[in-house]
Write a protein that holds these residues in place. Structure first.
Motif, mmCIF file in Angstrom:
data_model
loop_
_atom_site.group_PDB
_atom_site.id
_atom_site.type_symbol
_atom_site.label_atom_id
_atom_site.label_comp_id
_atom_site.label_asym_id
_atom_site.label_seq_id
_atom_site.Cartn_x
_atom_site.Cartn_y
_atom_site.Cartn_z
ATOM 1 N N ALA A 139 80.776 3.465 -22.388
ATOM 2 C CA ALA A 139 81.505 3.108 -23.604
ATOM 3 C C ALA A 139 81.900 1.637 -23.663
ATOM 4 N N LEU A 140 82.458 1.113 -22.574
ATOM 5 C CA LEU A 140 82.961 -0.261 -22.602
ATOM 6 C C LEU A 140 81.875 -1.303 -22.379
ATOM 7 N N ALA A 141 80.959 -1.051 -21.439
ATOM 8 C CA ALA A 141 79.927 -2.048 -21.143
ATOM 9 C C ALA A 141 79.101 -2.444 -22.360
ATOM 10 N N PRO A 142 78.646 -1.491 -23.202
ATOM 11 C CA PRO A 142 77.899 -1.921 -24.387
ATOM 12 C C PRO A 142 78.693 -2.883 -25.276
ATOM 13 N N MET A 143 80.009 -2.682 -25.352
ATOM 14 C CA MET A 143 80.839 -3.588 -26.153
ATOM 15 C C MET A 143 80.894 -4.974 -25.525
ATOM 16 N N TYR A 144 81.146 -5.019 -24.211
ATOM 17 C CA TYR A 144 81.266 -6.307 -23.540
ATOM 18 C C TYR A 144 79.943 -7.059 -23.520
ATOM 19 N N VAL A 145 78.840 -6.334 -23.304
ATOM 20 C CA VAL A 145 77.527 -6.990 -23.316
ATOM 21 C C VAL A 145 77.229 -7.524 -24.714
ATOM 22 N N ALA A 146 77.502 -6.725 -25.728
ATOM 23 C CA ALA A 146 77.255 -7.165 -27.109
ATOM 24 C C ALA A 146 78.090 -8.392 -27.461
ATOM 25 N N LEU A 147 79.325 -8.434 -26.987
ATOM 26 C CA LEU A 147 80.176 -9.592 -27.283
ATOM 27 C C LEU A 147 79.613 -10.891 -26.709
ATOM 28 N N GLU A 148 78.828 -10.772 -25.645
ATOM 29 C CA GLU A 148 78.237 -11.962 -25.044
ATOM 30 C C GLU A 148 77.093 -12.533 -25.877
ATOM 31 N N PHE A 149 76.405 -11.681 -26.624
ATOM 32 C CA PHE A 149 75.192 -12.125 -27.301
ATOM 33 C C PHE A 149 75.215 -11.970 -28.823
ATOM 34 N N LEU A 150 76.009 -11.063 -29.342
ATOM 35 C CA LEU A 150 76.022 -10.817 -30.780
ATOM 36 C C LEU A 150 76.483 -12.020 -31.604
ATOM 37 N N PRO A 151 77.498 -12.788 -31.169
ATOM 38 C CA PRO A 151 77.904 -13.944 -31.988
ATOM 39 C C PRO A 151 76.779 -14.931 -32.265
ATOM 40 N N THR A 152 75.928 -15.187 -31.269
ATOM 41 C CA THR A 152 74.828 -16.118 -31.513
ATOM 42 C C THR A 152 73.737 -15.485 -32.370
ATOM 43 N N MET A 153 73.569 -14.157 -32.278
ATOM 44 C CA MET A 153 72.645 -13.474 -33.189
ATOM 45 C C MET A 153 73.088 -13.672 -34.633
ATOM 46 N N VAL A 154 74.388 -13.532 -34.863
ATOM 47 C CA VAL A 154 74.936 -13.700 -36.213
ATOM 48 C C VAL A 154 74.760 -15.140 -36.676
ATOM 49 N N ALA A 155 75.099 -16.096 -35.811
ATOM 50 C CA ALA A 155 75.075 -17.506 -36.200
ATOM 51 C C ALA A 155 73.668 -18.044 -36.399
ATOM 52 N N ARG A 211 72.065 -17.045 -20.478
ATOM 53 C CA ARG A 211 72.048 -18.104 -21.500
ATOM 54 C C ARG A 211 71.555 -19.427 -20.909
ATOM 55 N N ALA A 212 71.934 -19.712 -19.681
ATOM 56 C CA ALA A 212 71.496 -20.951 -19.047
ATOM 57 C C ALA A 212 69.996 -20.939 -18.752
ATOM 58 N N ALA A 213 69.467 -19.755 -18.472
ATOM 59 C CA ALA A 213 68.055 -19.651 -18.081
ATOM 60 C C ALA A 213 67.117 -19.536 -19.273
ATOM 61 N N VAL A 214 67.482 -18.743 -20.277
ATOM 62 C CA VAL A 214 66.540 -18.456 -21.366
ATOM 63 C C VAL A 214 67.100 -18.744 -22.754
ATOM 64 N N GLY A 215 68.373 -19.077 -22.869
ATOM 65 C CA GLY A 215 68.954 -19.340 -24.183
ATOM 66 C C GLY A 215 69.439 -18.070 -24.860
ATOM 67 N N ASP A 216 69.334 -18.030 -26.163
ATOM 68 C CA ASP A 216 69.858 -16.907 -26.945
ATOM 69 C C ASP A 216 68.989 -15.656 -26.787
ATOM 70 N N VAL A 217 69.609 -14.508 -26.973
ATOM 71 C CA VAL A 217 68.913 -13.225 -26.958
ATOM 72 C C VAL A 217 68.694 -12.760 -28.392
ATOM 73 N N ASP A 218 67.487 -12.315 -28.694
ATOM 74 C CA ASP A 218 67.158 -11.830 -30.041
ATOM 75 C C ASP A 218 67.310 -10.314 -30.163
ATOM 76 N N ILE A 219 67.008 -9.609 -29.087
ATOM 77 C CA ILE A 219 67.047 -8.146 -29.110
ATOM 78 C C ILE A 219 67.793 -7.674 -27.869
ATOM 79 N N LEU A 220 68.870 -6.950 -28.091
ATOM 80 C CA LEU A 220 69.671 -6.418 -26.996
ATOM 81 C C LEU A 220 69.577 -4.901 -27.004
#
Length: 275
Positions: free
Chosen positions: A119-135, A80-89
């Protein structure tokens, strides 16, 4: 979404196999930033160099152990510090361990690592970027690579199957949640392929009308369907048939059929590769 041009794409397990091919697709479509995550530093550096030479996208590489939740959080903050928000994960990273029956498991750590990464990593990775995708309110995509092992039980891969059943259930539930909440600009696509010729399932056998899939075909289909926003991709057609049959037949008839066509013996000679 006709193209990923101008977007930021993040791919886990990006140093080789499907992940590297997904990154190549992003570069070919002129994504602004392509972010590569992998645990293999040497392979990751080689992939980043090749991708940098292949197009105009800016390539960013991060060595990260996806079985470590804190490492995921720290690396996501760096992204996030280097490139900002992620559009496609693209949650692509995965592991498979062992080739015996469950009670023959020697290293209990293999269970934790398989569940953590698949199983767990996809959830944790998504939690890092999905909220900003929604917003953000602009088109975004979450592509989760599950497995046909998440659709049909199979001997000699019980822990792997458990991890992929979890991944599939989570991924498709998130799709429904986004739709229910009215965030239809974010689409979730879950991909469930059978064995692919990446080397990860070395020794596994195809079965009736179901050869080992070619990596490029899986990537092409997954990438195309992801951009369309398709909810579920099951490859090949025989996996869709087996899933339907499994839901319709009584359990003993299901087992008889899947045993007869070779599904239940497809892992008998599995050797795999070191991760």
């Amino acid at each position: 979404m006709d193209t990923v041009a101008g977007t930021t794409v993040l791919i886990t397990g990006a140093a080789r196999g499907l992940g590297r091919s997904f990154a190549a697709r992003a570069v070919a479509e002129r994504a602004a930033h392509v972010v590569l995550w992998d645990i293999d530093a040497a392979a990751l550096a080689e992939a980043a160099a090749a991708l940098t030479a292949a197009g105009v996208s800016r390539i960013h590489r991060y060595v990260v152990d996806l079985s470590d939740r804190q490492a995921i959080a720290d690396t996501a903050a760096a992204v996030r510090a280097a490139v900002g928000d992620v559009d496609i994960l693209v949650n692509n990273a995965g592991v498979v361990r062992g080739n015996g029956y469950f009670w023959e498991t020697g290293d209990r750590g293999d269970i934790e690592r398989t569940m953590a990464i698949n199983a767990l990593a996809p959830m944790y990775v998504a939690l890092e970027f999905l909220p900003t995708m929604v917003a953000a309110g602009r088109p975004a995509r979450l592509l989760n690579i599950a497995s046909s092992a998440g659709l049909v039980a199979n001997p000699r891969m019980s822990v792997y199957a458990a991890s992929k059943w979890a991944a599939l259930g989570w991924s498709d539930s998130v799709r429904l949640e986004l739709d229910q909440a009215g965030h239809r600009h974010v689409r979730v696509t879950t991909v469930c392929p059978t064995y692919i010729d990446t080397g990860m399932f070395q020794g596994a056998k195809g079965f009736l009308f179901t050869p080992v899939l070619r990596q490029d075909e899986v990537v092409d289909t997954s990438w195309r369907e992801m951009k369309k926003g398709a909810p579920l991709v099951v490859l090949p057609w025989t996996s869709r048939l087996n899933r339907a049959i499994s839901g319709l037949l009584p359990l003993r008839l299901r087992d008889f059929y899947l045993n007869a066509v070779g599904v239940y013996h497809s892992m008998d000679e599995f050797t795999g590769r070191a991760v």
